[in-house]
Design a protein around this motif. Structure first.
Motif, PDB file in Angstrom:
ATOM      1  N   UNK A   1       0.856  -1.176   0.000  1.00 39.73           N
ATOM      2  CA  UNK A   1       0.000   0.000   0.000  1.00 39.73           C
ATOM      3  C   UNK A   1       0.897   1.232   0.000  1.00 39.73           C
ATOM      4  N   UNK A   2       0.648   2.136  -0.919  1.00 41.73           N
ATOM      5  CA  UNK A   2       1.476   3.341  -0.968  1.00 41.73           C
ATOM      6  C   UNK A   2       1.070   4.301   0.153  1.00 41.73           C
TER       7      UNK A   2
ATOM      8  N   UNK B   1      -7.726  -2.435  12.458  1.00 38.93           N
ATOM      9  CA  UNK B   1      -7.181  -1.957  11.186  1.00 38.93           C
ATOM     10  C   UNK B   1      -6.491  -0.610  11.378  1.00 38.93           C
ATOM     11  N   UNK B   2      -7.123   0.281  12.124  1.00 39.42           N
ATOM     12  CA  UNK B   2      -6.547   1.610  12.385  1.00 39.42           C
ATOM     13  C   UNK B   2      -5.204   1.482  13.102  1.00 39.42           C
TER      14      UNK B   2
ATOM     15  N   UNK C   1      -2.452   4.890   2.303  1.00 37.20           N
ATOM     16  CA  UNK C   1      -2.391   4.602   3.730  1.00 37.20           C
ATOM     17  C   UNK C   1      -2.933   5.779   4.546  1.00 37.20           C
ATOM     18  N   UNK C   2      -2.468   6.968   4.227  1.00 38.69           N
ATOM     19  CA  UNK C   2      -2.923   8.166   4.942  1.00 38.69           C
ATOM     20  C   UNK C   2      -4.405   8.410   4.703  1.00 38.69           C
ATOM     21  N   UNK C   3      -4.844   8.193   3.481  1.00 42.10           N
ATOM     22  CA  UNK C   3      -6.261   8.383   3.161  1.00 42.10           C
ATOM     23  C   UNK C   3      -7.131   7.448   3.994  1.00 42.10           C
ATOM     24  N   UNK C   4      -6.734   6.193   4.114  1.00 43.43           N
ATOM     25  CA  UNK C   4      -7.528   5.235   4.890  1.00 43.43           C
ATOM     26  C   UNK C   4      -7.496   5.584   6.378  1.00 43.43           C
ATOM     27  N   UNK C   5      -6.346   5.989   6.889  1.00 37.74           N
ATOM     28  CA  UNK C   5      -6.262   6.402   8.294  1.00 37.74           C
ATOM     29  C   UNK C   5      -7.195   7.570   8.546  1.00 37.74           C
ATOM     30  N   UNK C   6      -7.221   8.535   7.635  1.00 41.53           N
ATOM     31  CA  UNK C   6      -8.097   9.694   7.786  1.00 41.53           C
ATOM     32  C   UNK C   6      -9.575   9.313   7.692  1.00 41.53           C
ATOM     33  N   UNK C   7      -9.910   8.371   6.814  1.00 40.73           N
ATOM     34  CA  UNK C   7     -11.297   7.900   6.725  1.00 40.73           C
ATOM     35  C   UNK C   7     -11.740   7.297   8.049  1.00 40.73           C
ATOM     36  N   UNK C   8     -10.878   6.472   8.629  1.00 47.42           N
ATOM     37  CA  UNK C   8     -11.209   5.847   9.908  1.00 47.42           C
ATOM     38  C   UNK C   8     -11.304   6.885  11.023  1.00 47.42           C
TER      39      UNK C   8
ATOM     40  N   UNK D   1       0.691   1.806  12.728  1.00 47.75           N
ATOM     41  CA  UNK D   1       2.009   1.215  12.935  1.00 47.75           C
ATOM     42  C   UNK D   1       2.792   1.149  11.630  1.00 47.75           C
ATOM     43  N   UNK D   2       2.134   0.784  10.539  1.00 52.76           N
ATOM     44  CA  UNK D   2       2.793   0.755   9.231  1.00 52.76           C
ATOM     45  C   UNK D   2       3.278   2.152   8.866  1.00 52.76           C
TER      46      UNK D   2
END
Length: 57
Positions: free
Chosen positions: A1-2, A29-30, A6-13, A35-36
């Motif tokens: 995952x680029x 998942x968050x 990654x940042x987009x998904x963290x922000x969605x959560x 951690x990644x």
């Protein structure tokens, strides 16, 4: 995952957590995504430090 995805998904959560809360799976998942992300930041920072060359005048 680029990194951008990654940042987009963290922000969605994060937005979902603020609005309605997260399920246990989403919390896991968050935590994993965070951690990644931190591992990536640490690796990049270490590379920058290792590429610094100290020169005496």
């Amino acid at each position: 995952m680029d990194i951008d995805a990654l940042i987009q998904r963290i922000n969605e959560l994060a937005r979902k957590n603020n609005s309605e809360g997260l399920t246990e799976d989403e919390k896991l998942e968050r935590a994993h995504l965070r951690e990644v992300y931190l591992q990536n930041v640490r690796r990049n920072f270490r590379q920058q430090l290792e590429s610094i060359e100290i020169v005496d005048k």
